[in-house]
Design an enzyme around this catalytic site. Structure first.
Site, PDB file in Angstrom:
ATOM      1  N   GLN A   1      39.036  49.325  37.470  1.00  0.00           N
ATOM      2  CA  GLN A   1      39.487  48.227  37.858  1.00  0.00           C
ATOM      3  C   GLN A   1      39.311  47.563  39.389  1.00  0.00           C
ATOM      4  O   GLN A   1      39.890  46.722  39.957  1.00  0.00           O
ATOM      5  CB  GLN A   1      41.120  48.123  37.567  1.00  0.00           C
ATOM      6  CG  GLN A   1      41.291  47.338  36.295  1.00  0.00           C
ATOM      7  CD  GLN A   1      40.882  46.817  35.879  1.00  0.00           C
ATOM      8  OE1 GLN A   1      40.855  45.783  36.290  1.00  0.00           O
ATOM      9  NE2 GLN A   1      40.517  46.278  34.408  1.00  0.00           N
ATOM     10  N   SER A   2      37.603  48.131  39.758  1.00  0.00           N
ATOM     11  CA  SER A   2      37.217  47.319  41.178  1.00  0.00           C
ATOM     12  C   SER A   2      36.980  45.710  41.816  1.00  0.00           C
ATOM     13  O   SER A   2      36.439  45.529  40.801  1.00  0.00           O
ATOM     14  CB  SER A   2      35.733  48.026  41.090  1.00  0.00           C
ATOM     15  OG  SER A   2      35.397  47.665  42.520  1.00  0.00           O
TER      16      SER A   2
END
Ligand SMILES: *Cc1c(COP(=O)(O)O)cnc(C)c1O
Length: 333
Positions: free
Chosen positions: A75-76
């Protein structure tokens, strides 16, 4: 200090607003709390990486790159903003996504930032936890160069001396705004991870002799390591700019709000998301900004930040990640 010497491509909506948080301040009963809205930088739902990418993408374009590579957790926010910047500039984008949390929920793996990576046309490959991800990135860049591509590799979080220039610029912008507003701030608080945000701020504020202390609230590394990482990047950024390096004591991190680890929300993280959402209509993210806010809230409750002081919380963005963390919230059907 002359930032105009460095190549830059405008990607962010700047300056980002500085606003009061009266209901949060009242609920905590301590200092007057203000917020700087770097969640509103504009590119693909915004966030702090966009300021760094203004300088990093300019280098990529100057180097004649046709594909941009970077790495981060699944989930960068950084990966998502890089994918968007590459799309805007007509470059390909390939990501290395590290499975840092062990979450297998459908929303975590495919919604939130991952959905946006896909919509921006990025491709990706996964990596298990615990690898040296910047070394993995270098290997992929070599592979692509051997295939005749022209890759430009951006380190995790965009945190090198080039990316940190984006937060030197934020330091200049913030001091100018506070001067205009006649607003004397005692401490600037924000979430610190890969170090570029804090290093850029501290380097810029020190070069200006702004006398505005910065407190980074950690999201991953223990305090000594986090402070050493940030200070090393301050030294590299100051050298690039030709300004004096900040002393080690200018870099202060508090890592008491990490909880069980990177990307794992603690009860205080969830409480901070609820308080900002219900008291101020502002969305925090479960990986970074809410851990920073949890630190801010607890330090007010403990009297570390007191009545009569003014605190500026830098909102670094990431709220789109909330949809990847549906499992962390009790949402009625
Ligand atoms: C990356 C990120 C941070 C941390 O910034 P660093 O420059 O990596 O220290 C904070 N908040 C959000 C939302 C982020 O995506």
């Amino acid at each position: 200090m002359n930032l105009a010497r460095f190549p830059r491509i405008r990607l962010a909506h700047l300056p980002t607003p500085i606003e009061p948080l009266p209901r949060l301040s009242e609920a905590l009963g301590g200092p007057e709390i203000w917020i700087k809205r770097d969640d509103c930088t504009g590119l693909s739902t915004g966030g702090n990486k966009t300021r760094k990418l203004e300088f990093l993408m300019a280098e990529a374009v100057a180097a004649g790159a046709d594909i941009v590579l970077t790495q981060g957790a699944t989930q960068s926010n950084h990966a998502r903003q890089t994918a968007a910047a590459a799309a805007k500039l007509g470059l390909d984008c390939h990501l290395l996504l590290e499975d840092r949390t062990g979450f297998n929920h459908e929303n975590y793996r495919r919604n939130g930032n991952v959905l946006l990576d896909h919509l921006h046309g990025a491709t990706w490959e996964h990596r298990g936890p615990g690898l040296d991800m910047n070394a993995e990135l270098a290997t992929v860049a070599e592979r692509m160069a051997a295939e005749g591509r022209k890759p430009y590799a951006i380190p995790g979080g965009g945190s090198n001396a080039t990316g940190a220039l984006g937060y030197v610029n934020c330091a200049l912008e913030t001091v100018a705004q506070l001067t205009d507003m006649g607003l004397a701030i005692d401490t600037l608080v924000h979430a610190t991870g890969s170090a570029g945000t804090q290093a850029g701020l501290v380097t810029g504020l020190t070069a200006m002799n702004a006398q505005l202390p910065v407190l980074g609230i950690g999201v991953r590394a223990p305090k000594p390591k986090q402070e050493a990482n940030v200070h090393a990047l301050c030294v590299a950024t100051a050298e690039k700019l030709g300004v004096p390096a900040p002393p080690p004591e200018a870099v202060v991190a508090n890592t008491d709000y990490v909880g069980e680890g990177y990307g794992l929300p603690a009860p205080s993280t969830i409480e901070a998301i609820g308080m900002f959402a219900r008291l101020e209509g502002i969305l925090l993210d479960p990986v970074y900004s809410a851990k920073g806010a949890a630190g801010l809230i607890d330090l007010c409750r403990k009297g570390h930040f007191k009545a009569g002081e003014r605190i500026l919380f830098l909102h670094t963005g990431g709220a789109i990640g909330l949809t990847g963390y549906l499992h962390s919230f009790d949402v009625p059907a």
